[in-house]
Design a protein around this motif. Structure first.
Motif, mmCIF file in Angstrom:
data_model
loop_
_atom_site.group_PDB
_atom_site.id
_atom_site.type_symbol
_atom_site.label_atom_id
_atom_site.label_comp_id
_atom_site.label_asym_id
_atom_site.label_seq_id
_atom_site.Cartn_x
_atom_site.Cartn_y
_atom_site.Cartn_z
ATOM 1 N N ASP A 59 -5.279 11.071 -4.731
ATOM 2 C CA ASP A 59 -4.151 10.359 -4.131
ATOM 3 C C ASP A 59 -4.548 8.967 -3.645
ATOM 4 O O ASP A 59 -5.726 8.593 -3.621
ATOM 5 N N GLY A 60 -3.520 8.210 -3.244
ATOM 6 C CA GLY A 60 -3.736 6.832 -2.841
ATOM 7 C C GLY A 60 -4.609 6.685 -1.611
ATOM 8 O O GLY A 60 -5.380 5.721 -1.498
ATOM 9 N N PHE A 61 -4.502 7.619 -0.657
ATOM 10 C CA PHE A 61 -5.360 7.563 0.519
ATOM 11 C C PHE A 61 -6.837 7.615 0.117
ATOM 12 O O PHE A 61 -7.672 6.875 0.631
ATOM 13 N N GLU A 62 -7.163 8.516 -0.827
ATOM 14 C CA GLU A 62 -8.547 8.674 -1.255
ATOM 15 C C GLU A 62 -9.018 7.450 -2.039
ATOM 16 O O GLU A 62 -10.162 7.010 -1.898
ATOM 17 N N VAL A 63 -8.149 6.904 -2.880
ATOM 18 C CA VAL A 63 -8.490 5.683 -3.605
ATOM 19 C C VAL A 63 -8.820 4.564 -2.621
ATOM 20 O O VAL A 63 -9.832 3.863 -2.763
#
Length: 237
Positions: A59-63
């Motif tokens: 997900d975007g948080f991890e990216v």
């Protein structure tokens, strides 16, 4: 050329983003998940990443966390369907530069993109555009005729921007609807005609010398040649 990486797994929205950003003159690459996004950014460094938070695998948080832990300060504009304050706070605390909650206006998206790029690339000031008696500073949403400011609505300015940046090219009503209105809007071709009529009136078109021509009843084009010039912005002084 400014390079923008779009990370969005919804095909229709992804295509909308690619079309509009490309129309603005940006180089655009699109991927649908977090791992391809990191690989694409590593292969061709982006000047800005438009990053959806809800992605299928990474997900975007991890990216965002991986980028910032790796000391990568690439600007990031978050897109999310979530309106909760905690999600926005989490994204911003991880180092995002700005966010938009879906559904959003294309006009607002473009304004946010340009604002981020102005902050992060202050030396990349686009040239001013001049056409006949008009002078345009697109990033500042400033349009003037003979030094006097034109009182345009954001929608009128967006239509004007589309026409003048592709002077001589005919834009169909359908194309103008796709580029100047948000995805979930339901305007008609008549809506475009009304906005063009208002824009013509504010531009002060003289009879027999239109700035915006109607082409075969199908669309519109800016007929006066457009040139670029360096400068700080139209001051009218």
């Amino acid at each position: 050329m400014t390079h923008i990486l779009v990370v969005e797994d919804e095909p229709s929205l992804c295509q909308l983003l690619v079309n509009n950003l490309g129309f603005e003159g940006y180089s655009v690459e699109a991927v649908g998940d977090g791992l391809p996004a990191l690989a694409a950014h590593a292969a061709h460094r982006a000047d800005l990443i438009v990053l959806d938070l809800m992605l299928p695998q990474l997900d975007g948080f991890e990216v965002l966390r991986i980028l910032r832990e790796g000391k990568d300060e690439v600007p990031v504009l978050m897109l999310t369907a979530r309106g909760e304050e905690t999600d926005r706070v989490q994204g911003l605390s991880l180092g995002a530069d700005d966010y938009l909650v879906k559904p959003f206006s294309v006009l607002e998206l473009m304004a946010r993109v340009k604002a981020i790029l102005r902050r992060t690339r202050p030396l990349d000031r686009p040239p001013l555009l001049r056409s006949g008696p008009f002078r345009f500073d697109l990033p500042r949403l400033d349009a003037r005729r003979d030094g006097k400011p034109l009182e345009l609505t954001p929608r009128e300015f967006r239509l004007l921007e589309i026409l003048i940046t592709h002077a001589g090219r005919t834009h169909s009503r359908k194309e103008l609807l796709q580029l100047a209105w948000e995805r979930d809007a339901r305007p008609s071709a008549r809506t475009v005609d009304v906005h063009i009529a208002n824009l013509r009136r504010k531009l002060g078109e003289e009879q027999g010398a239109p700035w915006i021509a109607t082409v075969g009843g199908e669309g519109y084009r800016w007929v006066t040649p457009v040139a670029t010039e360096p400068g700080e912005g139209p001051s009218g002084k």
